[in-house]
Write a protein that holds these residues in place. Structure first.
Motif, PDB file in Angstrom:
ATOM      1  N   SER A  49      26.678 -98.880  30.242  1.00  0.00           N
ATOM      2  CA  SER A  49      26.813 -97.694  29.392  1.00  0.00           C
ATOM      3  C   SER A  49      25.664 -97.550  28.413  1.00  0.00           C
ATOM      4  CB  SER A  49      28.144 -97.764  28.619  1.00  0.00           C
ATOM      5  OG  SER A  49      29.236 -97.862  29.504  1.00  0.00           O
ATOM      6  N   GLY A  50      24.758 -98.522  28.375  1.00  0.00           N
ATOM      7  CA  GLY A  50      23.639 -98.469  27.448  1.00  0.00           C
ATOM      8  C   GLY A  50      23.947 -99.040  26.086  1.00  0.00           C
ATOM      9  N   ASP A  51      25.154 -99.584  25.914  1.00  0.00           N
ATOM     10  CA  ASP A  51      25.498-100.216  24.635  1.00  0.00           C
ATOM     11  C   ASP A  51      24.799-101.573  24.529  1.00  0.00           C
ATOM     12  OD1 ASP A  51      27.154 -98.139  23.865  1.00  0.00           O
ATOM     13  OD2 ASP A  51      28.928 -99.038  24.804  1.00  0.00           O
ATOM     14  N   GLN A  52      24.589-101.992  23.306  1.00  0.00           N
ATOM     15  CA  GLN A  52      24.012-103.318  23.081  1.00  0.00           C
ATOM     16  C   GLN A  52      25.145-104.342  23.103  1.00  0.00           C
ATOM     17  OE1 GLN A  52      22.051-102.488  19.422  1.00  0.00           O
ATOM     18  NE2 GLN A  52      20.151-101.837  20.404  1.00  0.00           N
TER      19      GLN A  52
ATOM     20  N   GLY B 194      23.328 -96.719  22.531  1.00  0.00           N
ATOM     21  CA  GLY B 194      22.245 -96.294  23.403  1.00  0.00           C
ATOM     22  C   GLY B 194      22.736 -95.412  24.523  1.00  0.00           C
ATOM     23  N   GLU B 195      21.805 -95.012  25.382  1.00  0.00           N
ATOM     24  CA  GLU B 195      22.150 -94.189  26.523  1.00  0.00           C
ATOM     25  C   GLU B 195      22.308 -95.072  27.757  1.00  0.00           C
ATOM     26  OE1 GLU B 195      19.105 -91.315  26.988  1.00  0.00           O
ATOM     27  OE2 GLU B 195      19.479 -90.337  25.056  1.00  0.00           O
ATOM     28  N   ALA B 196      23.046 -94.547  28.710  1.00  0.00           N
ATOM     29  CA  ALA B 196      23.270 -95.299  29.936  1.00  0.00           C
ATOM     30  C   ALA B 196      21.936 -95.661  30.577  1.00  0.00           C
ATOM     31  CB  ALA B 196      24.114 -94.482  30.902  1.00  0.00           C
ATOM     32  N   VAL B 197      21.832 -96.902  31.056  1.00  0.00           N
ATOM     33  CA  VAL B 197      20.592 -97.391  31.648  1.00  0.00           C
ATOM     34  C   VAL B 197      20.501 -96.943  33.097  1.00  0.00           C
ATOM     35  CG1 VAL B 197      19.273 -99.445  32.253  1.00  0.00           C
ATOM     36  CG2 VAL B 197      20.564 -99.386  30.123  1.00  0.00           C
TER      37      VAL B 197
END
Length: 722
Positions: A92-95, A589-592
Motif C-alpha cells: 500500500s506504500g505505507d512505511q 505514501g502511495e502504493a508501490v
C-alpha cells in the motif's frame, strides 16, 4: 549485534549511517538500547534488510521507529499475522518495520525497514536484555560484535567485501550491589567516571570517532564477585493483577567459591570417557570463512589437548560413533606414557567415516561397564547433529546419573540444543556449544576443569517469606553448579508487602541471602520503564524458552504450548519463536508500482582467498609433553621456541638436567607468549610444575633466569608456580 549484516548491497548507496548504543548494566544483567539511523539516498523507495545475531538467552523487548517528527512503537503479534500486516503495508506504500526471530535459529534476528521514500531518514530503536557471561578471571563480559558470524548468513545472500561506512557511539551506565573495581576493553575508552561515592554506580564511553570495524567488548570487574546478590524489581502498575509483569520479581545471583582444599580433593583421579561423533557431517568445516578447519580436525586437536592434560593415576578410554561404534581399549585403562602414546597415535588417524549419528548404543555399552573404585566417571560427549530418539537418550543418561557426570558439546549449527543441554542437565554436568569461529579447545578445557573438581549437587531452594506472600520460581531447576560457574534464579513475588520485611533464600553449602523488599518507584518515561523492567523481561524469557523446549517433547500439545508462548510474549512484550514486532505508519505514501529496491547493509568480513594452514605452536608444544608432565629437549621443541639447538644448548645452566631445562623453558614460553590461551594449557602446566618439584632441583632460580634470557621473557619464578 546491531550491525552484523553480512549481506549484499547492489549500489554504492548504503542506507545505514550511524548507530548509537546506550548500555545499562544492573549487576549481572545488561539492557541494550540501540538506535540505527537510515537515510534513503536512492531516487526510488527502498527496503533495507538487516540480519544480526543476538544472545540466545536475550529478551528482545522494544522496537520503535521515528520518521521526521512521527514516532511509532511496534507491537508484538503472532508471527504470521505480523508478516501479513508488513506485506500489506508495503504493497500500500505505507512505511512499515518488522523485527522477527529467525525460523532457523533462536539467536538470529531479521529487521526489515520497508518503503523508505527518497531522501527520507528513519531512526529505528530496539532494546534487548541479556545476562552477562562470567569469564575465568571473574569479569563479566559484554560483547557487541561487528562481524556477522558466517553461520548466520542466509543461503540466498552473498557477502560484500566492502568496508563499514557507518560509525558507532556507545555509553555504558553500570550499577552493582558490590563496588565496581574497573571496566576494561580492547577498544579505546574514555576514563571511567564513578557517579556514587561507594563506587556502585559508574559511567564509561567509547572514545569519539570509533569506526565499527571490530567487536566491542567490555569487561566489568566487581568487588566480592563470589558474594551472592539479589535485585528486587517492582512490576508494572498497569499490568494485569496477579500477572508476572505486575508482581515484583527477584533475581538471585549465585557465583560460589569453594574452599581450595575441597576443590583439590579429586584432581588426581577419575575415569574419563571421551565419546566422539565420527559421522560424515564431521567432515564439514567449522565455519564458512577462509582457512577453516573441518570439525573432525578440530576434534582431533581437542582430544590431543585433553589427553595431554589428564592427571597421572586416572583412567581413560575413547569411543568413536556413527552408524556403529568402536572403542580404543576394551575397557578404560590407566593413564601412562604407553597408553597415552597408543591413544595419541589413533587420534591422529581419526576420520569422519562412520556414517550416521547413533548415540544410544555406545552409551549403553559405557554404562554397562563396571565403575572403577575411587575413580569417578566423567563422560565427554561431542556431536554435531541431532538424533531421532532424543527422549530415549536423555532417559538413559538420567537413569545412570548416580554413576557419572556428563559433559556435552554441540559442534556447529546443526547440533540439537535439546540433546546437548538435556544430556548435561540429566547427567549433572555442563553443556557447551561450539559454533561459527568459536575455538573448541577453550570451551572443552573449561569443562575439564569442572570435571576435575567436585560439584555441588542436590540443590534446593527454601523461601521464608512474610505472611501473606508467596513465591513462584521462573527458572528451570539447577541440578549442579561448579566452581567458577554462575547461576541466576528468577522468582515472582506474590501477595502484599507490609512495611520493610525481609526475605530469605537458603542454599545448601551455607549460603543464606537476606535482602529487603525495597522496590523502585514507577516512572513515567517509557524508556526508563523498559530499563527498569529488565529483570521481568529476562524472567519472562526464561519461562518462554522452557515452554518452547516442551514443544519439542514427544506427545506434547504443541498448539496449547504455542498459545501460552504467544500469550506470555504479548503480555511481557518479549520476543519468541512464534511472535514478531510490527510497526506501520499508516497513510505515509502511495502504493508501490513494481518491486521495491532492496539494500543490504555491509559489515566487516574476514578476508577472502585461500589461507594456507599454519601449524599451531601451542598445540605443537603440548603434543611433545610426556604423560609425567615433562618435556624432552629435541629439535621439535627447539622449533617451537624459534631457536637453534646450538643456542639452547649454549644457555643450559651447569648441573641442570636436560629434561628439567626443557620443561622450565616450556613453562616460561607458555607464560610469556600464550597467557591469552591459559585456559587451554593450565593443566599441562600443573603437571609440569608437579614433575619439576619432584626432581628436587637445586639451581631452579638460575634455570628460570637463563630461560628468560634465552626466550626474551620476564616471567617470575613464583608466576610459574615453582
Amino acid at each position: 549485534p546491531l550491525t552484523c549484516c553480512a549481506l549484499l548491497f547492489v549500489s554504492c548507496s548504503v542506507p545505514l549511517k550511524s548507530i548509537v548504543v546506550d548500555l545499562q548494566v544492573k549487576g549481572h544483567v545488561a539492557t541494550v538500547s540501540s538506535t540505527l539511523q537510515y537515510v534513503n539516498e536512492e531516487e526510488r523507495p527502498l527496503e533495507a534488510v538487516f540480519v544480526f545475531p543476538m544472545p540466545a538467552e536475550a529478551a528482545l523487548c522494544h522496537f520503535s521507529a521515528k520518521i521526521a517528527d512521527k514516532e511509532i512503537v511496534a507491537k508484538v503479534q503472532e508471527k504470521e499475522k505480523a508478516r501479513e500486516e508488513y506485506d500489506d503495508a508495503i504493497a500500500s506504500g505505507d512505511q512499515a518495520f518488522l523485527l522477527e526471530e529467525s525460523d532457523e535459529s533462536a539467536d538470529v534476528f531479521r529487521l526489515s525497514v520497508g518503503s523508505l521514500p527518497p531522501a527520507q531518514s528513519a531512526a529505528v530503536t530496539f532494546v534487548y536484555v541479556t545476562e552477562l557471561s562470567v569469564q575465568a578471571d571473574h569479569a563479566l563480559r559484554f560483547c557487541l560484535p561487528a562481524v556477522l558470524n558466517p553461520r548466520y548468513t542466509p543461503p540466498e545472500i552473498k557477502s560484500s567485501p566492502a568496508g563499514v561506512p557507518y560509525s558507532l557511539s556507545l555509553t555504558a551506565h553500570v550499577s552493582s550491589p558490590n563496588p565496581i573495581i574497573k571496566v576494561e576493553s580492547k577498544c579505546s575508552l574514555e576514563p571511567l567516571v564513578f557517579i556514587s561515592a561507594d563506587h556502585t554506580n559508574a559511567k564509561v564511553s567509547l572514545s569519539a570517532g570509533h569506526m565499527f570495524d571490530r567487536d566491542v567488548e567490555l569487561f566489568l570487574y566487581y568487588q566480592n564477585a563470589h558474594q551472592p546478590t539479589a535485585i528486587v524489581e517492582a512490576g508494572e502498575a498497569t499490568a494485569q493483577p496477579g500477572s508476572l509483569m505486575r508482581d515484583p520479581v527477584v533475581m538471585l545471583s549465585l557465583y560460589p567459591e569453594f574452599p581450595s582444599a575441597l576443590m583439590s580433593s579429586v584432581t588426581s583421579c577419575g575415569e574419563f570417557v571421551f565419546i566422539m561423533d565420527r559421522s560424515g557431517s564431521m567432515g564439514c568445516p567449522m565455519h564458512n570463512g577462509s582457512g577453516a578447519q573441518t570439525r573432525i580436525e578440530s576434534a582431533r586437536d581437542t582430544l590431543l589437548l585433553l589427553l595431554k592434560s589428564l592427571p597421572l593415576g586416572c583412567y581413560f578410554n575413547i569411543y568413536g560413533f556413527g552408524s556403529n561404534y568402536e572403542s580404543y581399549f576394551p575397557k578404560s585403562v590407566e593413564y601412562t606414557q604407553e597408553t597415552m602414546d597408543q591413544a595419541v597415535k589413533r587420534v591422529k588417524e581419526m576420520e569422519a567415516n562412520m556414517g550416521g549419528t547413533e548415540i544410544l548404543q555406545p552409551l549403553k555399552h559405557i554404562y554397562s561397564q563396571q565403575c572403577i573404585p575411587k575413580q569417578p566417571r566423567q563422560v565427554f560427549m561431542f556431536t554435531d547433529g541431532e538424533v531421532w530418539n532424543t527422549k530415549e537418550v536423555l532417559s538413559l543418561v538420567r537413569n545412570n546419573a548416580e554413576s557419572h557426570r556428563c559433559f556435552s558439546f554441540g559442534i556447529g549449527e546443526g547440533s540439537s540444543t535439546a540433546l546437548i543441554t538435556g544430556m548435561a542437565q540429566e547427567g549433572c554436568g555442563h553443556a557447551q556449544f561450539i559454533t561459527g569461529t568459536d575455538r573448541m579447545q577453550p570451551k572443552v578445557m573449561q569443562s575439564l576443569r569442572y570435571a576435575l573438581q567436585p560439584a555441588v549437587v542436590d540443590i534446593s531452594e527454601e523461601w521464608a517469606v512474610p505472611v501473606g506472600m508467596s513465591t513462584t520460581c521462573l527458572s528451570p531447576p539447577i541440578n549442579t553448579i561448579f566452581q567458577g560457574q554462575r547461576a541466576l534464579i528468577y522468582a515472582q513475588l506474590k501477595g502484599e508487602v507490609r512495611g520493610v520485611d525481609k526475605l530469605h533464600s537458603n542454599r545448601y553449602i551455607c549460603y543464606i541471602l537476606t535482602f529487603y523488599l525495597q522496590l523502585a518507584s514507577s516512572h513515567s518515561h517509557s524508556l526508563y520503564t523498559l530499563f527498569r523492567l529488565s529483570i521481568h523481561r529476562l524472567a519472562a524469557r526464561s519461562v518462554i524458552r522452557s515452554l518452547e523446549r516442551d514443544e519439542q517433547n514427544e506427545g506434547a500439545d504443541k498448539e496449547a504450548l504455542k498459545a501460552r508462548v504467544v500469550e506470555l510474549s504479548v503480555q511481557a512484550g518479549v520476543s519468541s519463536s512464534h511472535t514478531a514486532f510490527i510497526a506501520v505508519l499508516k497513510g505515509s505514501g502511495e502504493a508501490v508500482k513494481g518491486p521495491l529496491l532492496r539494500r543490504r547493509v555491509p559489515t566487516v568480513e574476514d578476508s577472502e582467498g585461500s589461507v594456507e594452514a599454519v601449524k599451531d605452536p601451542l598445540l605443537q608444544l603440548i603434543s611433545l609433553q610426556k604423560a609425567s608432565g615433562c618435556w624432552e629437549m629435541d629439535g621439535a621443541l627447539v622449533e617451537v621456541f624459534v631457536k637453534t639447538e646450538e643456542e639452547v644448548v649454549k644457555q643450559t645452566p651447569a648441573q641442570v638436567d636436560k629434561g628439567v631445562w626443557a620443561t622450565v623453558l616450556a613453562l616460561i614460553w607458555l607464560h610469556g607468549f600464550k597467557m591469552d590461551a591459559q585456559v587451554e594449557w593450565q593443566f599441562v602446566a600443573m603437571k609440569a610444575v608437579t614433575w619439576i618439584r619432584n626432581q628436587k632441583v637445586v639451581s631452579l632460580s638460575e634455570s628460570v633466569r637463563a630461560g628468560n634470557n634465552l626466550l626474551g621473557c620476564q616471567v617470575k619464578e613464583e608466576d610459574l608456580g615453582l
